[in-house]
Design a protein around this motif. Structure first.
Motif, PDB file in Angstrom:
ATOM      1  N   LEU A 239       5.715 -19.623  25.283  1.00 37.72           N
ATOM      2  CA  LEU A 239       5.721 -18.278  25.848  1.00 37.72           C
ATOM      3  C   LEU A 239       6.082 -17.221  24.812  1.00 37.72           C
ATOM      4  N   GLY A 240       6.714 -17.639  23.733  1.00 30.98           N
ATOM      5  CA  GLY A 240       7.158 -16.668  22.734  1.00 30.98           C
ATOM      6  C   GLY A 240       8.356 -15.891  23.210  1.00 30.98           C
ATOM      7  N   CYS A 241       9.327 -16.595  23.818  1.00 32.15           N
ATOM      8  CA  CYS A 241      10.496 -15.933  24.385  1.00 32.15           C
ATOM      9  C   CYS A 241      11.381 -15.350  23.289  1.00 32.15           C
ATOM     10  N   THR A 242      12.055 -14.298  23.604  1.00 34.56           N
ATOM     11  CA  THR A 242      13.038 -13.672  22.729  1.00 34.56           C
ATOM     12  C   THR A 242      14.370 -13.626  23.457  1.00 34.56           C
ATOM     13  N   SER A 243      15.360 -13.041  22.800  1.00 34.55           N
ATOM     14  CA  SER A 243      16.688 -12.944  23.427  1.00 34.55           C
ATOM     15  C   SER A 243      16.675 -11.989  24.617  1.00 34.55           C
ATOM     16  N   LYS A 244      15.666 -11.119  24.660  1.00 31.51           N
ATOM     17  CA  LYS A 244      15.591 -10.151  25.764  1.00 31.51           C
ATOM     18  C   LYS A 244      14.877 -10.707  26.981  1.00 31.51           C
ATOM     19  N   GLY A 245      13.978 -11.646  26.782  1.00 31.21           N
ATOM     20  CA  GLY A 245      13.260 -12.182  27.926  1.00 31.21           C
ATOM     21  C   GLY A 245      12.019 -12.937  27.504  1.00 31.21           C
ATOM     22  N   CYS A 246      11.344 -13.489  28.490  1.00 31.63           N
ATOM     23  CA  CYS A 246      10.106 -14.240  28.257  1.00 31.63           C
ATOM     24  C   CYS A 246       8.954 -13.506  28.939  1.00 31.63           C
ATOM     25  N   PRO A 247       7.832 -13.360  28.267  1.00 33.47           N
ATOM     26  CA  PRO A 247       6.682 -12.711  28.909  1.00 33.47           C
ATOM     27  C   PRO A 247       6.140 -13.566  30.055  1.00 33.47           C
ATOM     28  N   LYS A 248       5.679 -12.916  31.077  1.00 30.85           N
ATOM     29  CA  LYS A 248       5.116 -13.622  32.232  1.00 30.85           C
ATOM     30  C   LYS A 248       3.664 -13.996  31.952  1.00 30.85           C
ATOM     31  N   THR A 249       3.495 -14.879  31.011  1.00 27.24           N
ATOM     32  CA  THR A 249       2.158 -15.299  30.604  1.00 27.24           C
ATOM     33  C   THR A 249       1.854 -16.665  31.190  1.00 27.24           C
ATOM     34  N   PRO A 250       0.685 -16.824  31.812  1.00 24.73           N
ATOM     35  CA  PRO A 250       0.353 -18.157  32.341  1.00 24.73           C
ATOM     36  C   PRO A 250       0.213 -19.164  31.192  1.00 24.73           C
TER      37      PRO A 250
END
Length: 837
Positions: free
Chosen positions: A405-416
């Motif tokens: 997903l390419g998550c960061t410390s701020k959040g994860c993108p809502k990507t399928p």
């Protein structure tokens, strides 16, 4: 196609216990990504709180293990969902189902996981790249035989499947199972650890048994292939029936124990699940098998079933490997808090509400007889059942999602994210769980290592005592292991005695591990790294004594100058040469006397010079030979001997003409006397020289390195390359000698005359006697005495000629000078030829 959903019969009830007949909804949680869970909750349980024995029954233990693993998955997902760094903003959901250890039961939820998300049907497509199944990844099942079925199914859709207990080596084939992973080591690592254990204790005569299931058959076959190069032999291998209700099961177990007893092995390696292991151990105790060393696996060693067998201490010593795992911080507190929450009315209200909302199409596997499980029931099992593999399995999927997903410390993108997209991130990158780093290897497994466990009995209580560790290498604390023997030392388990250094194994019968120890013969050796059943031959340039562990370089052997025999021969050679020189000087002094003139005059001096050179040629046979020396030896012998014999020819012909052909003598004698006699000598010598060139062309002698005649030395001798060449070289001298013998042996001289022919006759006769012995010995002898034989032949020939031809004349010159007159030594050519009657 439509598939009804399968729901777990286990859920949560009230009154401070978990009820197995209440709400399965507690084991189903929605989320952004759904993980499928397959756990073996076991067979139908019976009144867990009302058992009479302190030990859990088999179905209870299976139920408890499955419950703990399921709770471990729920704990891990809750922990991940509450984390602000791993998947922030993403919620993991889960569906859990019971496999009941049955392939068909495990297959039903597996098919449900493959259904398209939001439906209960599986689409039949040519390309599943955009296919979104119900779950993102699957955790489980525990057993290898179930994973061999489900892994093919999930690999077809490239859905990541992470098992927390399947160790079969077959599952390491990433071409057949590209999406299968496991958080336990492969059986291959376990087999390597077992082989090291056997080798450290010197056990090479063992029996191996396994239960008749996929796990045990695969582990046993892998074990047999692993020990192939480790000098370990199998006295007996067999399978234990898993269906103990079959009529033939008891008979099969009894036959197995009788066979083990007949092999007299002291070590048994047992790959089995708990129930077959229990049956085998019970029959062993009942039939009085005797104490053995049992080497087991985690599948039965940590089972309460096997440990609770009456009189189990009498089986002997139990050792085995269990997976090295760590603890999961906070899990026990989580379970305790969960059981405490069931006392609250709000929890029970929510459970009843979820039960009414359950989909009517969901498959149900409600247990027929279920009761309540309290915290007191589950706590003892919770302390010995490891939950870390489940914990790591869930985290491996979560970390793959984090990277995909390419998550960061701020959040994860809502990507399928499709399931197959997670495989790349699971294959390549390590991940941390509770401060410990994990990584899937090339076969999609994690090798966390093993602990060596010893069953220690203290006051009737079983303790699992760690006595060693395995991580690529095995370390054992032998002092902590108390074997069943009288001295508490490890028993021997061998079909053979240990061979001493320099001995090899001679197989007895048909089993490779039964053999006698036989000494290695000369020029062979046995290496400690050699596993063959024979000694290895030394290289040609080396040798070895009997029962040797290595080869040594050969020393060269020839007739050395400083050895006593060579000294004696050289001394004799010098004396012979000196005798020839003295004779020559004596003849030179009396050169004009009748005796010397009738003996050939100057030609006698040439003959003596040839004998001096012939005797000195003996020095060519002493010392280290070479190709050049080998060639010169025979040439010098032939030429020097020809120099002597060629001077006899004119005299022999002269005597023959006078005595046998008196009419022809006057006109022929001039060709064999005086100056023309030297022409015969020169012609003879020239002919011998031409034959010498032929000898070189056809095949001269050459240096031979003989490695076979002497045990520890290489014999350097001159070999005859061509016997035809040898005959050409020496045959001419033999012909001259034979001609001289024929011309002189019948000659009679009046009593008042000296018989010149008699010296030539005896000289040639002695030559033939010496050469008869020489040829026989020379053709057969292949030792350093071959050179000695040639020296002795030369000296015998030289001394024979001197003694038979020249010494009588020297005697007369020195001691009978009054006989040295023209009358007594009249030349046959000067006599009047007798009239032919």
């Amino acid at each position: 196609m439509k598939l009804p959903e399968l729901w777990l019969c286990l859920s949560f009830g009230c009154a401070a216990s978990l009820s197995t007949s209440c709400l399965s909804a507690q084991f189903r949680r929605p989320g952004d990504f759904i993980l499928g869970g397959l756990f073996p909750f076991g067979e139908d349980t019976v009144n867990l709180t009302a058992r009479s024995a302190p030990t859990l029954l088999l179905c209870e233990r299976l139920f408890m293990d499955g419950l703990i693993w399921a709770l471990g998955m729920r704990f891990t997902i809750d922990q991940i969902n509450n984390s602000s760094s791993l998947l922030p903003g993403i919620t993991l959901g889960y569906d859990m189902y019971d496999t009941c250890f049955e392939p068909l039961v495990a297959l039903q939820p597996s098919l449900l996981f493959l259904t398209r998300n939001g439906t209960s049907g599986i689409g039949v497509l040519c390309n599943y790249t955009e296919y979104q199944p119900r779950v993102t990844a699957v955790i489980g099942p525990h057993k290898s035989d179930l994973c061999l079925i489900t892994a093919k199914l999930f690999s077809s859709f490239l859905i990541p499947q992470v098992s927390y207990g399947a160790s079969s080596e077959t599952l390491s084939n990433t071409e057949l199972y590209p999406s299968f992973y496991r958080t336990v080591p492969s059986d291959k690592n376990l087999m390597e650890a077992m082989v090291l254990l056997l080798n450290q204790f010197g056990w090479n005569w063992i029996a191996t048994l396994g239960s008749d299931d996929e796990y045990s058959r695969g582990a046993q076959a892998l074990f047999l292939s692993t020990i192939g190069n480790d000098n370990i032999c199998i006295a007996f291998e067999g399978l234990i029936p898993t269906d103990l209700a079959e009529p033939s099961a008891k008979k099969q177990l009894e036959n197995t124990i009788k066979t083990i007893n007949s092999t007299k092995v002291n070590v048994i390696v047992l790959f089995a699940t708990s129930k077959p292991a229990q049956a085998l151990l019970e029959h062993s105790i009942r039939m009085g098998l005797g104490k053995k060393v049992w080497i087991g696996t985690e599948a039965w060693m940590l089972s309460d079933i096997a440990a609770s067998i009456p009189n189990i201490q009498s089986i002997g010593t139990v050792l085995g490997f269990v997976m090295r795992t760590g603890t999961v911080p906070g899990f026990q507190e989580y379970v305790a808090e969960l059981f405490g929450s069931v006392e609250q009315e709000e929890f029970c209200r929510q459970s009843r509400e979820l039960s009414r909302l359950m989909n009517a199409e969901v498959l149900d596997t409600h247990c027929q007889q279920c009761d309540h499980v309290t915290l007191r029931d589950i706590w003892p099992v919770l302390r010995v059942t490891t939950v870390q593999p489940v914990h790591v399995a869930v985290y491996s999927v979560a970390h793959a999602l984090h990277r995909a997903l390419g998550c960061t410390s701020k959040g994860c993108p809502k990507t399928p994210i499709k399931s197959w997209q997670l495989l790349h991130f699971m294959n390549t990158l390590p991940f941390d769980v509770s401060g410990q780093s994990f990584r899937f290897d090339q076969s999609h497994g994690t090798n966390t290592g093993y602990k060596l466990i010893f069953w220690a009995w203290r006051d009737g209580t079983l303790t699992y005592l760690p006595v060693g560790d395995y991580d690529q290498s095995l370390y054992i604390r032998k002092s902590q292991i108390q074997f069943h023997t009288a001295d508490q030392k490890e028993p021997a388990s061998e079909c053979f005695r240990r061979c001493q250094p320099g001995q090899f194994r001679r197989i007895k019968g048909f089993n490779l591990c039964c053999y006698d120890c036989t000494d290695c013969s000369e020029n062979t050796f046995w290496s400690s790294a050699d596993t063959s059943t024979s000694c290895s031959p030394c290289p040609q340039h080396q040798w070895a004594p009997a029962r040797s562990m290595q080869c040594y370089d050969r020393t060269e052997r020839f007739l050395f100058w400083d050895e006593p025999l060579a000294t004696a021969l050289v001394t004799l050679t010098a004396l012979t040469a000196a005798l020839s020189c003295v004779t020559a000087l004596l003849f030179l002094k009396h050169l004009r006397t009748p005796l010397v003139r009738v003996s050939g005059g100057g030609r006698s001096l040439f003959a003596l010079l040839s004998l001096v050179l012939l005797s000195l040629s003996c020095c060519l046979y002493v010392g280290k030979p070479s190709d050049g020396l080998c060639t010169v030896q025979q040439l010098s012998f032939a030429l020097c001997l020809n120099g002597c014999f060629s001077t006899f020819v004119p005299k022999a012909l002269e005597i023959t003409l006078v005595t046998e052909f008196p009419r022809c003598a006057p006109r022929l004698l001039r060709w064999v006397t005086h100056g023309r006699a030297w022409l015969l000598v020169a012609a003879s010598f020239l002919t011998q020289g031409l034959l010498g060139f032929c000898h070189l062309y056809v095949g001269s002698d050459y240096l031979v390195a003989d490695y076979e005649s002497l045990p520890s030395e290489v014999l350097l001798v001159c070999g005859t390359q061509s016997w035809l060449s040898f005959a050409l070289l020496h045959g001419y001298n033999s012909c001259l000698a034979f001609a001289c013998f024929l011309c002189t042996f019948m000659v009679q001289t009046p009593g008042r005359r000296y018989n010149v022919a008699r010296g030539i006759t005896f000289a040639t006769l002695l030559y033939f006697v010496v050469w008869i012995f020489f040829i026989v010995i020379f053709a057969t002898l292949r030792t350093v005495f071959r050179a000695v034989t040639q020296i002795c032949t030369i000296l015998a020939t030289t001394l024979g000629i001197l003694a038979s031809y020249f010494m009588p004349k020297c005697y007369m010159l020195v001691f009978k000078p009054d006989l040295n007159t023209e009358e007594y030594f009249q030349n046959p050519a000067e006599e009047e030829p007798e009239e032919d009657s």
